[in-house]
Design an enzyme around this catalytic site. Structure first.
Site, mmCIF file in Angstrom:
data_model
loop_
_atom_site.group_PDB
_atom_site.id
_atom_site.type_symbol
_atom_site.label_atom_id
_atom_site.label_comp_id
_atom_site.label_asym_id
_atom_site.label_seq_id
_atom_site.Cartn_x
_atom_site.Cartn_y
_atom_site.Cartn_z
ATOM 1 N N ASN A 9 0.866 -1.187 0.000
ATOM 2 C CA ASN A 9 0.000 0.000 0.000
ATOM 3 C C ASN A 9 0.900 1.233 0.000
ATOM 4 O O ASN A 9 1.524 1.537 1.003
ATOM 5 C CB ASN A 9 -0.889 -0.034 1.253
ATOM 6 C CG ASN A 9 -1.709 1.239 1.416
ATOM 7 O OD1 ASN A 9 -1.834 2.034 0.487
ATOM 8 N ND2 ASN A 9 -2.266 1.427 2.596
ATOM 9 N N LYS A 11 0.064 4.323 -0.254
ATOM 10 C CA LYS A 11 -0.556 5.515 0.359
ATOM 11 C C LYS A 11 -0.308 6.747 -0.517
ATOM 12 O O LYS A 11 -0.237 6.626 -1.729
ATOM 13 C CB LYS A 11 -0.035 5.709 1.784
ATOM 14 C CG LYS A 11 -0.089 4.412 2.597
ATOM 15 C CD LYS A 11 0.179 4.622 4.049
ATOM 16 C CE LYS A 11 0.200 3.265 4.751
ATOM 17 N NZ LYS A 11 0.248 3.365 6.185
ATOM 18 N N HIS A 97 -9.232 0.696 5.055
ATOM 19 C CA HIS A 97 -7.944 0.960 5.702
ATOM 20 C C HIS A 97 -8.159 1.897 6.894
ATOM 21 O O HIS A 97 -8.978 2.805 6.844
ATOM 22 C CB HIS A 97 -6.959 1.575 4.709
ATOM 23 C CG HIS A 97 -5.569 1.602 5.233
ATOM 24 N ND1 HIS A 97 -5.129 2.580 6.096
ATOM 25 C CD2 HIS A 97 -4.527 0.738 5.068
ATOM 26 C CE1 HIS A 97 -3.869 2.322 6.429
ATOM 27 N NE2 HIS A 97 -3.479 1.218 5.817
ATOM 28 N N GLU A 99 -6.590 4.351 7.962
ATOM 29 C CA GLU A 99 -6.420 5.791 7.683
ATOM 30 C C GLU A 99 -7.674 6.357 7.032
ATOM 31 O O GLU A 99 -8.034 7.514 7.248
ATOM 32 C CB GLU A 99 -5.171 6.011 6.816
ATOM 33 C CG GLU A 99 -3.905 5.807 7.635
ATOM 34 C CD GLU A 99 -2.710 5.303 6.853
ATOM 35 O OE1 GLU A 99 -2.710 5.379 5.613
ATOM 36 O OE2 GLU A 99 -1.766 4.809 7.501
ATOM 37 N N GLU A 169 -5.182 -5.457 10.463
ATOM 38 C CA GLU A 169 -4.183 -4.418 10.688
ATOM 39 C C GLU A 169 -4.452 -3.713 12.018
ATOM 40 O O GLU A 169 -5.235 -2.757 12.072
ATOM 41 C CB GLU A 169 -4.225 -3.395 9.553
ATOM 42 C CG GLU A 169 -3.898 -3.979 8.200
ATOM 43 C CD GLU A 169 -3.314 -2.917 7.273
ATOM 44 O OE1 GLU A 169 -2.222 -3.155 6.758
ATOM 45 O OE2 GLU A 169 -3.930 -1.862 7.090
ATOM 46 N N GLY A 175 2.569 1.871 10.777
ATOM 47 C CA GLY A 175 3.487 2.998 10.616
ATOM 48 C C GLY A 175 4.163 3.410 11.915
ATOM 49 O O GLY A 175 4.789 4.466 11.980
ATOM 50 N N SER A 215 3.693 -2.583 10.244
ATOM 51 C CA SER A 215 5.151 -2.551 10.416
ATOM 52 C C SER A 215 5.847 -3.863 10.049
ATOM 53 O O SER A 215 6.807 -4.269 10.708
ATOM 54 C CB SER A 215 5.509 -2.124 11.839
ATOM 55 O OG SER A 215 5.006 -0.823 12.098
HETATM 56 C C1 PEP Z 1 -0.577 -0.140 6.125
HETATM 57 O O1 PEP Z 1 -0.751 1.062 6.123
HETATM 58 O O2 PEP Z 1 -1.397 -0.887 5.579
HETATM 59 C C2 PEP Z 1 0.607 -0.648 6.810
HETATM 60 C C3 PEP Z 1 0.620 -1.911 7.156
HETATM 61 O O3 PEP Z 1 1.621 0.250 7.036
HETATM 62 P P1 PEP Z 1 3.056 -0.064 7.686
HETATM 63 O O4 PEP Z 1 3.573 -1.341 7.038
HETATM 64 O O5 PEP Z 1 3.903 1.120 7.333
HETATM 65 O O6 PEP Z 1 2.845 -0.219 9.145
#
Ligand code: PEP
Length: 252
Positions: A9, A11, A97, A99, A169, A175, A215
């Protein structure tokens, strides 16, 4: 069928030139050494989807959108419909997601509409869900996840799940550099599979793919992917570097 999937992703990162460069790098990296059958997806921003579709045509890389609007068309300034994605050659969309939920107020009820619109137009959905840190601290994480799934997905017929990929998630791990432990990921994935078994039967539970996101990096991917109910990953930050993304794909 339960599949091995690694999805990136991107973003709101990478302009057109940078997106082309990153795709070039990923293509070079994934040519060798990918376990047969692993699906590799990238989700650039809307403006770079057309180019991404073209640049990935002769590769195993599939292109996904990060979002879409629930309506067929109309006066929704700044939005993109399912039909527009399909027409571009994009066959997958990420929905739910954290966000989008946090910064754009997307609720489970809205997500149910988006899922319907996506499936109705023939898109495959990567559906994200996960608890906040306060939910985990108060030990409400199972309940929160159960509610998210029930409200956004459990109106669907069993057959729809052939076109849905789940992505757990935990918001506190996105992040932040903080990853759910492989055991925490496994525990939630097993819980979700059990929910699906109760609602739709063991065959659906056993065939739906559940990705972990939060992460994931080359250093921790192998251990997370080794868990029996983890079918792959949704990758944010580490998907922006071809070598890291490829290393994660090769960890599956
Ligand atoms: C995401 O935003 O879907 C995600 C998993 O981000 P990150 O790997 O940076 O934590």
């Amino acid at each position: 069928m339960r599949q091995k999937i690694v999805a990136g992703n991107w973003k709101m990162n990478k302009n057109l030139d940078e997106a082309k460069e990153l795709i070039k790098g990923i293509k070079k990296e994934v040519k060798a050494g990918i376990e047969k059958g692993t699906r590799v997806m990238i989700a650039p921003s809307f403006v770079n989807l057309q180019s991404a579709v073209k640049k990935t045509q002769k590769s195993i890389i599939e292109v996904a959108a990060q979002n879409m609007h629930q309506s067929k068309n109309g006066a929704f300034t700044g939005e993109v419909s399912a039909d527009m994605l399909i027409n571009l050659g994009v066959n997958i969309v990420i929905l739910g997601h954290s966000e989008r939920r946090e910064y754009f107020g997307e609720t489970d009820a809205l997500l149910a509409q988006k899922v319907d619109a996506a499936l109705g137009n023939g898109l495959e959905v990567v559906f994200c869900f996960g608890e906040l840190l306060e939910d985990r601290k108060s030990e409400n994480h199972f309940k929160v996840v159960e509610n998210q799934l029930k409200k956004a997905l459990f109106h669907l017929q069993k057959g729809s799940f052939a076109n849905i990929i789940l992505a757990y998630e935990p918001v506190w791990a996105i992040g932040t550099g903080e990853t759910a432990s492989p055991e925490q990921a496994q525990e939630m994935h097993a819980f979700v599979r059990e929910l699906f078994a109760k609602e739709y039967g063991k065959d659906t539970a056993d065939t739906i793919s559940i990705l972990y996101g939060g992460s994931v990096k080359p250093a921790n991917a192998k251990e997370i992917f080794s868990k029996p109910d983890v079918d792959g990953g949704l990758i944010g930050g580490a998907a922006l570097k071809a070598e890291d993304f490829a290393a994660i794909i090769k960890s599956i």
